[in-house]
Design an enzyme around this catalytic site. Structure first.
Site, PDB file in Angstrom:
ATOM      1  N   CYS A   1      -5.857   7.349   9.928  1.00 54.68           N
ATOM      2  CA  CYS A   1      -5.897   6.791  11.287  1.00 54.68           C
ATOM      3  C   CYS A   1      -5.529   7.853  12.326  1.00 54.68           C
ATOM      4  CB  CYS A   1      -4.917   5.632  11.403  1.00 54.68           C
ATOM      5  SG  CYS A   1      -5.476   4.160  10.548  1.00 54.68           S
TER       6      CYS A   1
ATOM      7  N   ARG B   1       0.050  14.202  13.681  1.00 55.38           N
ATOM      8  CA  ARG B   1       0.372  14.120  12.248  1.00 55.38           C
ATOM      9  C   ARG B   1       0.371  15.475  11.516  1.00 55.38           C
ATOM     10  NH1 ARG B   1      -2.053   8.522   9.923  1.00 55.38           N
ATOM     11  NH2 ARG B   1       0.014   8.374   9.021  1.00 55.38           N
TER      12      ARG B   1
ATOM     13  N   ASP C   1       4.374   0.796  12.548  1.00 58.08           N
ATOM     14  CA  ASP C   1       3.197   0.074  12.049  1.00 58.08           C
ATOM     15  C   ASP C   1       3.095  -1.321  12.671  1.00 58.08           C
ATOM     16  OD1 ASP C   1       1.973   1.560   9.448  1.00 58.08           O
ATOM     17  OD2 ASP C   1       4.077   1.975   9.699  1.00 58.08           O
TER      18      ASP C   1
ATOM     19  N   LYS D   1       0.835  -1.207   0.000  1.00 60.44           N
ATOM     20  CA  LYS D   1       0.000   0.000   0.000  1.00 60.44           C
ATOM     21  C   LYS D   1       0.869   1.256   0.000  1.00 60.44           C
ATOM     22  CE  LYS D   1      -1.925   1.480   4.124  1.00 60.44           C
ATOM     23  NZ  LYS D   1      -1.606   2.888   4.364  1.00 60.44           N
ATOM     24  N   ASN D   2       1.830   1.304   0.919  1.00 57.55           N
ATOM     25  CA  ASN D   2       2.611   2.532   1.082  1.00 57.55           C
ATOM     26  C   ASN D   2       3.598   2.765  -0.058  1.00 57.55           C
ATOM     27  OD1 ASN D   2       1.160   2.888   3.377  1.00 57.55           O
ATOM     28  ND2 ASN D   2       2.842   2.552   4.818  1.00 57.55           N
TER      29      ASN D   2
ATOM     30  N   ARG E   1      -8.579  -1.290   4.537  1.00 55.32           N
ATOM     31  CA  ARG E   1      -7.697  -0.205   4.083  1.00 55.32           C
ATOM     32  C   ARG E   1      -6.305  -0.718   3.719  1.00 55.32           C
ATOM     33  NH1 ARG E   1      -7.070   4.568   7.821  1.00 55.32           N
ATOM     34  NH2 ARG E   1      -5.663   4.979   6.102  1.00 55.32           N
TER      35      ARG E   1
HETATM   36  C1  UD1 Z   1       4.083   6.858   6.707  1.00 59.02           C
HETATM   37  C2  UD1 Z   1       3.272   5.601   6.507  1.00 59.02           C
HETATM   38  C3  UD1 Z   1       2.794   5.061   7.852  1.00 59.02           C
HETATM   39  C4  UD1 Z   1       3.986   4.877   8.795  1.00 59.02           C
HETATM   40  C5  UD1 Z   1       4.803   6.169   8.892  1.00 59.02           C
HETATM   41  C6  UD1 Z   1       6.069   6.019   9.721  1.00 59.02           C
HETATM   42  C7  UD1 Z   1       2.235   5.943   4.328  1.00 59.02           C
HETATM   43  C8  UD1 Z   1       0.984   6.200   3.562  1.00 59.02           C
HETATM   44  N1  UD1 Z   1       2.124   5.913   5.672  1.00 59.02           N
HETATM   45  O1  UD1 Z   1       3.218   7.836   7.278  1.00 59.02           O
HETATM   46  O2  UD1 Z   1       2.152   3.810   7.627  1.00 59.02           O
HETATM   47  O3  UD1 Z   1       3.502   4.534  10.074  1.00 59.02           O
HETATM   48  O4  UD1 Z   1       5.190   6.593   7.569  1.00 59.02           O
HETATM   49  O5  UD1 Z   1       6.849   4.990   9.226  1.00 59.02           O
HETATM   50  O6  UD1 Z   1       3.287   5.706   3.761  1.00 59.02           O
HETATM   51  N2  UD1 Z   1       5.813  14.636  11.233  1.00 59.02           N
HETATM   52  C9  UD1 Z   1       5.817  15.996  11.551  1.00 59.02           C
HETATM   53  N3  UD1 Z   1       5.636  16.915  10.549  1.00 59.02           N
HETATM   54  C10 UD1 Z   1       5.440  16.522   9.251  1.00 59.02           C
HETATM   55  C11 UD1 Z   1       5.412  15.164   8.938  1.00 59.02           C
HETATM   56  C12 UD1 Z   1       5.590  14.224   9.945  1.00 59.02           C
HETATM   57  O7  UD1 Z   1       6.018  16.371  12.705  1.00 59.02           O
HETATM   58  O8  UD1 Z   1       5.296  17.412   8.380  1.00 59.02           O
HETATM   59  C13 UD1 Z   1       5.991  13.642  12.297  1.00 59.02           C
HETATM   60  C14 UD1 Z   1       4.752  12.777  12.521  1.00 59.02           C
HETATM   61  O9  UD1 Z   1       3.839  13.385  13.390  1.00 59.02           O
HETATM   62  C15 UD1 Z   1       5.358  11.518  13.094  1.00 59.02           C
HETATM   63  C16 UD1 Z   1       6.700  11.399  12.370  1.00 59.02           C
HETATM   64  O10 UD1 Z   1       6.982  12.698  11.873  1.00 59.02           O
HETATM   65  O11 UD1 Z   1       5.612  11.689  14.462  1.00 59.02           O
HETATM   66  C17 UD1 Z   1       6.696  10.391  11.233  1.00 59.02           C
HETATM   67  O12 UD1 Z   1       5.699  10.699  10.293  1.00 59.02           O
HETATM   68  P1  UD1 Z   1       5.856  10.367   8.743  1.00 59.02           P
HETATM   69  O13 UD1 Z   1       7.137   9.633   8.506  1.00 59.02           O
HETATM   70  O14 UD1 Z   1       5.625  11.618   7.991  1.00 59.02           O
HETATM   71  O15 UD1 Z   1       4.642   9.376   8.504  1.00 59.02           O
HETATM   72  P2  UD1 Z   1       3.637   9.373   7.299  1.00 59.02           P
HETATM   73  O16 UD1 Z   1       4.352   9.704   6.038  1.00 59.02           O
HETATM   74  O17 UD1 Z   1       2.410  10.127   7.661  1.00 59.02           O
END
Ligand code: UD1
Length: 418
Positions: A116, A121, A305, A22-23, A397
């Site tokens: 989720c 986030r 995850d 998915k990711n 999902r």
């Molecule tokens: C992706 C994955 C999710 C996985 C996560 C971490 C997808 C669709 N989802 O989510 O399954 O659990 O990586 O491996 O690929 N953060 C900020 N500011 C930002 C962006 C992120 O503070 O602008 C923080 C988030 O709150 C979190 C951390 O960074 O604490 C990691 O988030 P991120 O790596 O961005 O996760 P996703 O890309 O949302």
């Protein structure tokens, strides 16, 4: 909402083909918007998040065909439109449209992405990285607007290796003229496969999978085709179930490297793992033993995850596990449901302390998020008696045919539509 009914405490035997990731697929679907051509994604999983992204692309006037496991996306006539809440709310992955829509249309307005509820986030890293390329942005409680007609290459340093922010930055950079350097980039396998797609579409990229990625674009991309890797979280879910229930299961189509940190954990818990070509054989013939300590972290560390899923295994393992969640602050919402099943779990801030019990007992539980619901399925499979997992739609999902696959491995598990 649907539910899953499990009569647990059965060993699992047989083989499962792990479906596409998915990711890995979602960012390639988003990136397809940029090439004004055709994108072919093979091994594409038919799951709700992929369908939600398809719906957005179709709303933007792209043509999408999805048959068997092959998706063909034609973005020649894509149109710029505002993405309303009903399109972005179902999944967090909608945030990775910001980069591609910005470079294709010069601006993007979308309702705050949902998904989720595993933590706050924020999107500051995504938006500030695009700002380094010349974009400007405005955010309200409901909407995000980003503009940038004359974007230029630059050096971008991420304050944290966010997966989504790395993806947005790499995608936008691939459409610019010249070289962008992204430091403190995420190293997840999904970044590597996105870069593979962008390279096939004409960008030159080095360092994918390391903390420094350089992207050299030529102002345009062309049609490209990619085969999605197996979903490492889905593979991990089956491996966790074997570790908790016992048995021996052969997982086909797995890239071993992608699952390394998870394999280290389950082998530490007593599972025997054999790797052959692109397959993983997991055997377990005794009660698992808890590791002393696990912490989640950015790849290649233990994946957040898999955190709730490993809690389910730890709940009936011998000994005490101390687990630290470092990525998402609300990832422990499954713990009270595991406690209802008899687990002994104490949560304090970002720590969970799990004292393994001899057995878990089936009861009615409720999924709180995608991976948490999968964790409850794993717990139900290994528990004595009947477990009913409510809110089972979360499973759709991220997992194809989860109940059918577990049934073929010998589990007594049924999906019931309410
Ligand atoms: C992706 C994955 C999710 C996985 C996560 C971490 C997808 C669709 N989802 O989510 O399954 O659990 O990586 O491996 O690929 N953060 C900020 N500011 C930002 C962006 C992120 O503070 O602008 C923080 C988030 O709150 C979190 C951390 O960074 O604490 C990691 O988030 P991120 O790596 O961005 O996760 P996703 O890309 O949302």
């Amino acid at each position: 909402m649907s539910r899953i009914v499990i009569n647990g405490d059965r060993r699992l035997y047989g083989s499962v083909a792990v479906h596409g990731s998915k990711n890995a697929v979602l960012p390639v679907m988003a990136a397809s918007l940029m090439n004004q051509g055709i994108t072919v994604i093979r091994n594409c999983p038919d799951i709700a998040d992929v369908r939600a992204m398809q719906k957005i692309l179709e709303f933007l006037e792209c043509k999408v065909q999805f048959k068997n496991d092959c998706m063909i996306i034609d973005t020649v006539n894509a149109q710029s439109k505002e993405l309303k809440e009903e399109l972005t709310k179902p999944f967090r992955g909608s945030s990775i449209l910001i980069g591609p829509m910005l470079v294709r249309f010069g601006s993007v307005k979308l309702a705050q992405p949902g998904g989720c509820n595993i933590g706050s986030r924020p999107l500051d890293i995504h938006l500030n990285s695009l700002k380094r390329l010349g974009a400007s942005w405005r955010m309200t409680q409901d909407y995000i607007e980003v503009e940038g007609v004359h974007l230029t290459v630059n050096d971008v340093i991420l304050r944290f290796p966010s997966v989504g922010a790395t993806e947005n930055t790499v995608m936008a950079a691939a459409m610019l003229n010249g070289t962008t350097t992204i430091s403190n980039a995420a190293k997840e396998p999904e970044i590597v496969s996105l870069c593979e797609y962008l390279q096939k579409a004409g960008a030159v990229i080095t360092g994918a999978g390391t903390e420094c990625i350089t992207v050299t674009g030529r102002g345009r991309l062309h049609s490209a085709e990619i085969i999605a890797d197996a979903d490492r979280i889905v593979a991990g879910t089956y491996m966790a179930a074997v570790t908790a229930c016992g048995g021996s299961v052969f997982l086909e189509n797995c890239k071993i490297g992608d699952c390394r940190s998870f394999l280290d954990v389950i082998t530490g818990m007593g599972a025997k793992v054999t790797v052959k070509d692109n397959a993983i054989f997991v055997e377990m013939d005794h009660r698992p033993e808890n590791l002393n300590y696990i912490q989640t972290g950015p790849y290649p560390e233990f994946s957040t995850d898999m955190q709730s899923i490993i809690l389910s295994v730890a709940a009936k393992a011998e000994g005490v596990l101390k687990l630290k969640e470092q990525i998402f602050e609300n990832r422990f919402k499954t713990a009270p449901w595991l406690e209802k099943m008899g687990a002994d779990i104490k949560i304090e801030k970002d720590f969970a302390v799990v004292k393994g019990r001899e057995c878990l007992n089936g009861c009615e539980v409720t999924g709180e998020d995608l991976r948490g619901t999968a964790a409850l399925v794993v717990a139900g499979l290994s528990a004595q008696g009947t477990t009913i997992v409510h809110n089972a739609d979360y499973i759709k999902r991220g997992y194809m045919n989860l109940c059918e696959n577990f049934r073929r491995l010998g589990a007594d598990i049924q999906w019931e539509d309410n």
